[in-house]
Structure formats: C-alpha cells, structure tokens
Design a protein around this motif. Structure first.
Motif, PDB file in Angstrom:
ATOM      1  N   THR A  41      39.250  -2.691  30.422  1.00 52.87           N
ATOM      2  CA  THR A  41      39.091  -3.033  29.002  1.00 52.87           C
ATOM      3  C   THR A  41      40.374  -2.776  28.234  1.00 52.87           C
ATOM      4  OG1 THR A  41      36.744  -2.493  29.064  1.00 52.87           O
ATOM      5  CG2 THR A  41      37.780  -2.545  26.906  1.00 52.87           C
ATOM      6  N   LYS A  42      40.775  -3.749  27.425  1.00 58.81           N
ATOM      7  CA  LYS A  42      41.990  -3.613  26.612  1.00 58.81           C
ATOM      8  C   LYS A  42      41.674  -3.534  25.122  1.00 58.81           C
ATOM      9  CE  LYS A  42      45.103  -5.900  29.905  1.00 58.81           C
ATOM     10  NZ  LYS A  42      44.120  -6.073  30.986  1.00 58.81           N
ATOM     11  N   ASP A  43      40.526  -4.090  24.715  1.00 59.62           N
ATOM     12  CA  ASP A  43      40.151  -4.045  23.291  1.00 59.62           C
ATOM     13  C   ASP A  43      39.126  -2.925  23.089  1.00 59.62           C
ATOM     14  OD1 ASP A  43      38.268  -5.387  24.797  1.00 59.62           O
ATOM     15  OD2 ASP A  43      37.836  -6.920  23.309  1.00 59.62           O
ATOM     16  N   ILE A  44      39.627  -1.699  22.982  1.00 60.34           N
ATOM     17  CA  ILE A  44      38.771  -0.509  22.901  1.00 60.34           C
ATOM     18  C   ILE A  44      38.473  -0.231  21.426  1.00 60.34           C
ATOM     19  CG2 ILE A  44      38.538   1.918  23.526  1.00 60.34           C
ATOM     20  CD1 ILE A  44      40.782   1.453  25.593  1.00 60.34           C
ATOM     21  N   ASP A  45      37.219  -0.484  21.015  1.00 60.36           N
ATOM     22  CA  ASP A  45      36.936  -0.340  19.584  1.00 60.36           C
ATOM     23  C   ASP A  45      36.053   0.845  19.230  1.00 60.36           C
ATOM     24  OD1 ASP A  45      34.700  -1.522  20.715  1.00 60.36           O
ATOM     25  OD2 ASP A  45      34.937  -3.420  19.651  1.00 60.36           O
ATOM     26  N   ASP A  46      35.628   1.672  20.205  1.00 54.38           N
ATOM     27  CA  ASP A  46      34.792   2.816  19.847  1.00 54.38           C
ATOM     28  C   ASP A  46      35.209   4.078  20.600  1.00 54.38           C
ATOM     29  OD1 ASP A  46      32.888   3.003  22.406  1.00 54.38           O
ATOM     30  OD2 ASP A  46      32.973   0.901  21.838  1.00 54.38           O
ATOM     31  N   ALA A  47      35.148   5.199  19.903  1.00 61.15           N
ATOM     32  CA  ALA A  47      35.415   6.515  20.492  1.00 61.15           C
ATOM     33  C   ALA A  47      34.276   7.449  20.087  1.00 61.15           C
ATOM     34  CB  ALA A  47      36.755   7.059  20.006  1.00 61.15           C
ATOM     35  N   ILE A  48      34.112   8.526  20.849  1.00 56.22           N
ATOM     36  CA  ILE A  48      32.951   9.406  20.679  1.00 56.22           C
ATOM     37  C   ILE A  48      33.391  10.863  20.524  1.00 56.22           C
ATOM     38  CG2 ILE A  48      30.758  10.149  21.716  1.00 56.22           C
ATOM     39  CD1 ILE A  48      30.861   7.209  21.127  1.00 56.22           C
ATOM     40  N   SER A  49      32.643  11.584  19.699  1.00 58.27           N
ATOM     41  CA  SER A  49      32.771  13.044  19.650  1.00 58.27           C
ATOM     42  C   SER A  49      31.363  13.622  19.581  1.00 58.27           C
ATOM     43  CB  SER A  49      33.583  13.486  18.419  1.00 58.27           C
ATOM     44  OG  SER A  49      32.943  13.098  17.215  1.00 58.27           O
ATOM     45  N   LEU A  50      31.193  14.836  20.119  1.00 57.54           N
ATOM     46  CA  LEU A  50      29.868  15.467  20.091  1.00 57.54           C
ATOM     47  C   LEU A  50      30.007  16.979  20.204  1.00 57.54           C
ATOM     48  CD1 LEU A  50      26.753  15.065  20.090  1.00 57.54           C
ATOM     49  CD2 LEU A  50      26.870  15.115  22.587  1.00 57.54           C
ATOM     50  N   LYS A  51      29.282  17.676  19.372  1.00 59.89           N
ATOM     51  CA  LYS A  51      29.180  19.127  19.504  1.00 59.89           C
ATOM     52  C   LYS A  51      27.791  19.541  19.050  1.00 59.89           C
ATOM     53  CE  LYS A  51      31.819  19.462  15.184  1.00 59.89           C
ATOM     54  NZ  LYS A  51      33.113  19.865  14.613  1.00 59.89           N
ATOM     55  N   LYS A  52      27.399  20.732  19.426  1.00 64.39           N
ATOM     56  CA  LYS A  52      26.080  21.220  19.023  1.00 64.39           C
ATOM     57  C   LYS A  52      26.262  22.453  18.158  1.00 64.39           C
ATOM     58  CE  LYS A  52      21.393  21.801  20.778  1.00 64.39           C
ATOM     59  NZ  LYS A  52      20.525  21.976  21.964  1.00 64.39           N
ATOM     60  N   ILE A  53      25.675  22.402  16.965  1.00 64.81           N
ATOM     61  CA  ILE A  53      25.744  23.518  16.018  1.00 64.81           C
ATOM     62  C   ILE A  53      24.317  23.999  15.776  1.00 64.81           C
ATOM     63  CG2 ILE A  53      26.437  24.258  13.722  1.00 64.81           C
ATOM     64  CD1 ILE A  53      28.567  22.078  13.776  1.00 64.81           C
ATOM     65  N   GLY A  54      24.021  25.170  16.287  1.00 67.81           N
ATOM     66  CA  GLY A  54      22.651  25.676  16.199  1.00 67.81           C
ATOM     67  C   GLY A  54      21.729  24.782  16.992  1.00 67.81           C
ATOM     68  N   THR A  93      23.829  13.705  12.208  1.00 72.05           N
ATOM     69  CA  THR A  93      23.166  14.958  12.573  1.00 72.05           C
ATOM     70  C   THR A  93      21.838  14.591  13.216  1.00 72.05           C
ATOM     71  OG1 THR A  93      24.185  16.111  10.713  1.00 72.05           O
ATOM     72  CG2 THR A  93      22.259  17.148  11.733  1.00 72.05           C
ATOM     73  N   ILE A  94      21.646  15.064  14.455  1.00 73.39           N
ATOM     74  CA  ILE A  94      20.472  14.683  15.237  1.00 73.39           C
ATOM     75  C   ILE A  94      19.743  15.949  15.674  1.00 73.39           C
ATOM     76  CG2 ILE A  94      19.682  13.459  17.310  1.00 73.39           C
ATOM     77  CD1 ILE A  94      22.361  11.862  17.122  1.00 73.39           C
ATOM     78  N   SER A  95      18.441  15.966  15.480  1.00 73.83           N
ATOM     79  CA  SER A  95      17.648  17.140  15.851  1.00 73.83           C
ATOM     80  C   SER A  95      17.496  17.246  17.361  1.00 73.83           C
ATOM     81  CB  SER A  95      16.267  17.063  15.198  1.00 73.83           C
ATOM     82  OG  SER A  95      15.552  15.945  15.698  1.00 73.83           O
ATOM     83  N   GLU A  96      16.995  18.391  17.810  1.00 76.08           N
ATOM     84  CA  GLU A  96      16.842  18.612  19.252  1.00 76.08           C
ATOM     85  C   GLU A  96      15.854  17.647  19.891  1.00 76.08           C
ATOM     86  OE1 GLU A  96      17.939  23.029  20.657  1.00 76.08           O
ATOM     87  OE2 GLU A  96      16.076  22.925  19.480  1.00 76.08           O
ATOM     88  N   ASP A  97      14.957  17.068  19.080  1.00 73.69           N
ATOM     89  CA  ASP A  97      14.031  16.080  19.643  1.00 73.69           C
ATOM     90  C   ASP A  97      14.539  14.644  19.441  1.00 73.69           C
ATOM     91  OD1 ASP A  97      13.697  15.945  16.935  1.00 73.69           O
ATOM     92  OD2 ASP A  97      11.516  16.097  16.953  1.00 73.69           O
ATOM     93  N   GLY A  98      15.828  14.511  19.079  1.00 75.34           N
ATOM     94  CA  GLY A  98      16.464  13.193  19.034  1.00 75.34           C
ATOM     95  C   GLY A  98      16.245  12.399  17.777  1.00 75.34           C
ATOM     96  N   LYS A  99      15.826  13.024  16.682  1.00 71.97           N
ATOM     97  CA  LYS A  99      15.612  12.314  15.425  1.00 71.97           C
ATOM     98  C   LYS A  99      16.893  12.325  14.585  1.00 71.97           C
ATOM     99  CE  LYS A  99      11.114  11.562  15.959  1.00 71.97           C
ATOM    100  NZ  LYS A  99      10.889  12.234  17.228  1.00 71.97           N
ATOM    101  N   LEU A 100      17.172  11.199  13.943  1.00 74.35           N
ATOM    102  CA  LEU A 100      18.333  11.099  13.063  1.00 74.35           C
ATOM    103  C   LEU A 100      18.000  11.791  11.743  1.00 74.35           C
ATOM    104  CD1 LEU A 100      21.179   9.902  12.589  1.00 74.35           C
ATOM    105  CD2 LEU A 100      20.071   7.809  11.782  1.00 74.35           C
ATOM    106  N   VAL A 101      18.568  12.969  11.552  1.00 80.16           N
ATOM    107  CA  VAL A 101      18.258  13.800  10.383  1.00 80.16           C
ATOM    108  C   VAL A 101      19.125  13.427   9.188  1.00 80.16           C
ATOM    109  CG1 VAL A 101      18.231  16.165   9.493  1.00 80.16           C
ATOM    110  CG2 VAL A 101      17.509  15.713  11.848  1.00 80.16           C
ATOM    111  N   ASP A 102      20.405  13.145   9.446  1.00 88.91           N
ATOM    112  CA  ASP A 102      21.337  12.843   8.362  1.00 88.91           C
ATOM    113  C   ASP A 102      22.491  12.023   8.929  1.00 88.91           C
ATOM    114  OD1 ASP A 102      22.397  12.807   5.841  1.00 88.91           O
ATOM    115  OD2 ASP A 102      23.228  14.838   5.916  1.00 88.91           O
ATOM    116  N   PHE A 103      23.168  11.302   8.049  1.00 89.08           N
ATOM    117  CA  PHE A 103      24.345  10.533   8.482  1.00 89.08           C
ATOM    118  C   PHE A 103      25.296  10.375   7.313  1.00 89.08           C
ATOM    119  CE2 PHE A 103      21.048   7.500   7.244  1.00 89.08           C
ATOM    120  CZ  PHE A 103      21.695   6.767   6.265  1.00 89.08           C
TER     121      PHE A 103
END
Length: 701
Positions: free
Chosen positions: A258-271, A339-349
């Motif tokens: 792939t040469k046209d890379i349009d997305d990057a990811i970051s992830l961490k867990k806080i509490g 922000t995603i809860s431990e059960d995978g719900k979208l809490v905030d964005f």
C-alpha cells in the motif's frame, strides 16, 4: 421556442388520447398558419426529444396515453439488454425489440407481457443517441472483416478493410458508431483505438478503462497544484490550532504494497476505559473547494483498484506523498478521539485537527504473526515497543466484534481474490484474499470512527453524507422466503420489517450443514446495495443507526466531503452557517459518490475477470475440484478454491434431459443426478476468452 404553441400541442394530443392525430389534424387544431409550419415542426421535435410525444404509424400521440416510459439503455448482453427508467426500475428488453439501441441512449419503452416477476418491454423510439463507444475483437470471415463486440448483443458488426487502421486480427479495439442502422448489425463503425492482443489481460483492462471514460493521467493544471503542495511539504506554520500527537504511540497498519496510507491508530487504556484514536490524513487541508484538485476528485469520485494497478482519485504527489501517513515523517491529520467502555460502548468522542509522526508502517501479515506468536527476530525488532499496544488493540477489537454479532449483523461470506502478476505483467497465480486478526482489528476501529462521525453530524444537525444500507425490498424478501421454504428451512420470521438478526440467525443455524452455501448465497442476494445519502436512514447490514465514511479521504470523495463539514464544526462555525454552506453540496456529493462507486465496482470486477481468464489460459485441459457457486438458465457456475469462477454450460453437463428449478438446482431427469449450489464437483477447463473474461468448464465423471 414558442411556449404557447407547445402548450397547444400538448393539450390537443392529450385530448386525442389513444386515437392520436395526424400532422395535418394537429396543425389545424393548433391554428398553425402556413408561415408557422417551420416553428410548428421545431416544437414537435423538441417535445419528441423530451419523450412527451411520439410519431408512430403516421400519427402523433402523447406518450401519457401510450403507457410509455422514458429511460436509458444501461446494459446489453448476448441476446437481450436492460433499460433503466427514471425511477430506477430496470426493464428487460429482448434483443429483437432493441431497435439497435446502444448503452447511454435515451429511449421510450412500451411494456410487453413478462415471463417472470421482472418487468419486460420493447423499445419503440430512440430519443437521443449516447456516445456509442464500445470495445470488441477484430475478426475475419473470408475476405470480410467484423468486430465482435464485448458486452453487447452479439451481432457481428462489419467493418471495411480501409477502416482497420493498424489493428490486426485478434486485437482488442475500441470503436465508435459513425452511422446508425435499424439494428446492431446495420450500424456503421470505425476503430478509434487499438490495444493489441485481446487475449492479454492488461490490454483488455486498458480498453475497459477507456470505454468507461476513466482517465489515468491528470491534467497539467491538476498536476501543477499537486506538485506545488507536495514540494512545499509540512511546515511549522501548519501546526497552528492543531493538537500535537507526535510523541504518542501512533502507527499505521496496511498491506505491504500500500502506498496511499490514509489512517493511523493509537490506543491506551485509562482505568476502565479504552482511549482509541483514529488519525486520518487531513486531505481537505490541501484540496480546497473550487480548486482544480477538488473538481477532479469530484469527477472521479473514488480510486479504482484491480490486479496490481491503481487509478487514483488524487495525483500520487498527494495520495502517495504529502497525504500518505508514511513512517518517520510529520503529517497533518484529522483525529477522531473516542472513549470506549469495557463492554465496547462508545461513551464519548471528539474530533480534532492534529499532527502525528507514525512510528512504523505496520503490515497485516507481520502483525498477524505477532498476535499468534509466530514472529521472527526481524519482526520483533521492527515492532519493538509496540507489543503492549498491539495486544490491547486485539483485546478491544474482540469486544467490538462480539458486540457487532450481538446486534445481529449477518456474517455473510464473500470471496475476494489476490491476483499475482509476473515480470511481464501477465497473471501467474490467483489466491483467495484472507483476513487475519489485524485486518479485523483495523476494520472494527474504522467502523467505530465512522459511527462517531455520523453521530457528530446528527448531534449538531448539519448536512452530511451518510453511508446507508436499506433493508431488503419486499420483492427480495418474498423471493428469499420462497427459496428457503423450498429448502425446508423454517422462515416464518422472514418478512417485511424484519430485523437483521433474522438473517444472522438463518446463516448461523445453517453453518456446518449441506445447505449452508445456499442459505449464504440467498441471504447475500436479498441484500440491498449500500449507497451514499444525505438522509441518515441507518445501515441495515451493520445494524447501526448512525454511519458515515470518514476514514479514506485520499481515495473516496464522500469521505473528503464530510471532512469539510466536520472541519467547520471543529472551527466552531455555528450549525446554521454550516447548513447554509453545505446543504446543496452534500446532496450532489452523495449522488455523484454513489454513481462513481457503482461504476468502479463494476469495472474492477470486469478487469479482474480478464486477469483470471488469462491465468486459466495456462491451465486449459486440466482438472479441478470446485464448488457450485450459483445456477442460471444457461448452466452452472463453479468456483475453484483460488476464487476463479467458470461456467459449465447446460450442453457440457452429462447427457440427459435437465430440469432447472430457477433457484438453486439442476436435475437430470434421466439419472436423477442433481447439481446444487454448494455441491462439490470435478471439472475440466475447456476454453477461455480473456477479452470477455469468460472461463468454460465441463464436468468430469
């Protein structure tokens, strides 16, 4: 144009209803004097071109009383074709009723008795000729020459020797009709482009691009804009008002090539919460409204991918350089922070303009080896410091996948191909495209960001381009119910208004059973096509109320459109001003994006078929084990394990009289042998036509 005279013509023909009026009668009833004859004829031509009136058997009629519909010829096949009406209805037209009409022609269609559930008709008038370009193969019959068209009614179209130009027998050519006849075989044609051997996939693919108006090259104006942007690069002056994420653990995950890379990811867990960042190339920062780049992106609508080629929506100076999130360089991005809860719900964005510095160009295959603990030392070194993040990503993706299935999203199996080309550009192998854990990870994270984007627009009540997927139509549900009942599958809950989980349950309950491939195919065929729309009617297949496409503005125009809207919200522009600016724009964008996406999908499939046929040309006479993938009135389709699909014509089935149930089975009435979707079958490749992308098999006893 004399509007009063036009009104008089309409009024009198409407009053005449089905009996119509002669030219002289109509002229007299409209009070046309001799000096007005020319003006009268001009008005008649105007109304006829609009499909309002019809000159038939020396009489003029208003089309409202002839049960006629205006539409566009959309497809031509071997012995029939289709006309798409203004409301989107597709009418089947037998070849003998085509009047020589070509794709793109505007026509009037009269209904005829249908043999099945779909409407049928005959073309009674060609109102406007389309461009009438087509591709085909130059052939010779004795001393005469003719073109055998691709994807048209298979009447050979004669051509004079003096018009062959540089074309040789067997070449793929592009032609134009110079003079229309009353049937396809009567048209006068000339060759406008010669591509070379029609049994070479690359030549056929180029012909397909050209006849569909797909231009690989960009204009000098567009290239100049792109080069100036790329040459300037990223400067500190661009950082103003942006969140600086360069010290965060952010990286990309994509295919190795792939040469046209349009997305990057970051992830961490806080509490107990996951903090997921999806960072997308900020293409709208560079491609300004009204610029040559913007207009070009709108016209193309999407990048097109087939074999080893890409026809990009934007020049490589953007798509592969300044807008591509390459490793170890600063890049401007548009970040969706969730922000995603431990059960995978979208809490905030939240959405923020940002700047990132990708740590590494992650590769699906390499990360899959890390996740299943089979990586080698070179992979360990490349991804040093990223292991904790990768396994946290796997953890979150598993939760999101479980939630999607829990909502009742149907797991429909589809087959995708990976085409391997040799040094000469010819096909040397076809492989099934597989998905590992990292592919699923990225898919789930992109879905979450897309849901957040749609939610943001609905929350602020601003115009937007949504990705929508409507529930199956009543006709498709009835067909599905009939087919499932014939299989003996309990399907009382398959009805209008059903939830997606009904289809999900059907698929899950049939897994491991012999009927599973049939159920999977039937459910797939029942689905509507996803499209773009300015109204958020939801996504049936994903079981989501809010869904858009935010994640690929390098290669999809609708994503670029919603980046513009979201950029205004991030700047703090009031919703009323955003609405005033984009209300009409999103409607145009949605329609154009749907149109270009459907065209691209069709073209990609046709090109890939040529490459698959080129590969099977090397294996004529060989035997293969396959699975019956579908059935049709003309035979059974067999898919090989490598995703190559070919046709066993009825004439190439074992001798006997056959009954076709028009759903999923052929039965030999002499031997009771059945050929059913999902059955294993042994076949031999007997012929290949690369130009048409066709592969023929015969059964092996």
């Amino acid at each position: 144009m004399n509007q009063n005279l036009i009104r008089q013509i309409n009024k009198n023909l409407l009053n005449a209803q089905k009996r119509g009026m002669s030219f002289r009668e109509l002229a007299a009833s409209c009070g046309v004097r001799s000096r007005q004859q020319r003006e009268f004829r001009e008005c008649l031509r105007f109304l006829e071109a609009k499909g309002k009136i019809l000159d038939r058997r020396l009489k003029l009629y208003h089309t409202e009383y002839l049960d006629l519909s205006m539409g566009t010829v959309s497809r031509l096949m071997n012995t029939f074709g289709f006309v798409t009406l203004k409301d989107g209805t597709e009418v089947f037209v037998p070849g003998k009723y085509f009047l020589g009409a070509m794709p793109g022609d505007t026509v009037l269609v009269s209904p005829i008795k249908a043999r099945g559930d779909s409407p049928e008709g005959e073309i009674v008038k060609i109102l406007k000729h389309g461009e009438a370009e087509f591709t085909g193969v130059l052939c010779q019959d004795g001393n005469g020459y003719y073109i055998e068209p691709d994807n048209l009614v298979r009447f050979n179209m004669p051509i004079n020797k003096r018009d062959l130009k540089a074309a040789k027998i067997g070449d793929k050519v592009r032609c134009v009709i110079t003079e229309r006849g009353l049937s396809h075989s009567d048209h006068k044609i000339e060759i406008v482009e010669t591509y070379g051997d029609s049994q070479t996939a690359a030549n056929c693919a180029q012909a397909l691009l050209d006849v569909n108006g797909i231009t690989v090259e960009f204009s000098q104006e567009v290239l100049s804009e792109a080069r100036n942007i790329s040459k300037r690069g990223v400067h500190e002056s661009d950082f103003a008002g942006r969140e600086d994420f360069r010290n965060e653990i952010i990286f990309t995950i994509d295919s190795a090539d792939t040469k046209d890379i349009d997305d990057a990811i970051s992830l961490k867990k806080i509490g107990s919460y996951y903090e997921l960042g999806v960072h997308i190339a900020d293409v709208s920062h560079y491609v300004k409204l009204g610029s040559a780049l913007e207009k070009e992106a709108y016209e193309r609508g999407t990048s097109i991918y087939f074999a080893n080629r890409v026809v990009p929506m934007l020049p490589k100076e953007l798509s592969n350089d300044i807008c591509s999130l390459n490793e170890n360089v600063d890049r401007l991005t548009f970040s969706c922070l969730m922000t995603i809860s431990e059960d995978g719900k979208l809490v905030d964005f939240d959405f923020k303009k940002s700047i990132i510095h990708s740590r590494v160009k992650g590769v699906y295959k390499e990360i899959n080896r890390i996740l299943n603990h089979t990586e080698d030392d070179s992979i360990k070194q490349k991804y040093s410091g990223l292991y904790d993040t990768l396994f946290l990503m796997k953890e979150l993706a598993n939760i999101l996948t479980r939630n999607k299935l829990g909502r009742g999203s149907p797991e429909i199996e589809t087959s995708e191909s990976y085409i391997v080309l040799g040094p000469q550009g010819t096909t040397v192998d076809i492989l099934p495209r597989t998905r590992g854990e990292s592919e699923v990870m990225i898919e789930e994270f992109m879905l979450m960001a897309n849901e957040a984007a749609a939610s943001a627009a609905k929350l602020k009540q601003v115009p937007f381009v949504y990705r929508v997927h409507e529930p199956p139509s009543e006709d498709k549900i009835n067909n599905l119910h009939t087919a499932l009942s014939a299989l003996g599958v309990t399907c009382n809950d398959v009805k209008l208004g059903m939830e997606p989980k009904v289809l999900s349950r059907l698929i899950n309950q049939s897994k491991g059973e012999k009927i599973y491939p049939i159920v999977n195919m039937l459910v797939l065929r029942s689905m509507s096509k996803a499209k773009y729309h300015e109204v958020p009617i939801g996504h049936f297949g994903l079981v989501l109320e809010n869904y858009a496409q935010f994640t690929s503005p390098i290669r999809r125009y609708p994503d670029l459109t919603i980046h513009r809207v979201l950029s205004e919200l991030v700047k703090g522009t009031p919703s009323q001003k955003v609405t005033a600016k984009f209300e009409q724009f999103v409607v145009k964008s949605a329609r154009r994006s749907t149109e270009t996406e459907l065209n691209a999908m069709k073209l990609e499939r046709q090109c890939d078929d040529c490459y698959k046929a080129e590969y099977m040309k090397l294996h004529i006479g060989e035997e293969f084990e396959g699975i019956i993938s579908s059935v049709a009135p003309h035979g059974i389709y067999v898919m090989l394990p490598n995703t190559v699909e070919g046709l066993v014509k009825v004439s190439n089935l074992p001798q006997g009289q056959y009954d076709f149930d028009e759903m999923f089975q052929y039965k030999n009435l002499n031997t009771n042998q059945t050929y059913r979707i999902g059955d294993s079958i042994k076949v031999r490749c007997i012929s290949v036509d690369v130009s048409a992308g066709n592969i023929d098999f015969e059964t092996v006893e």
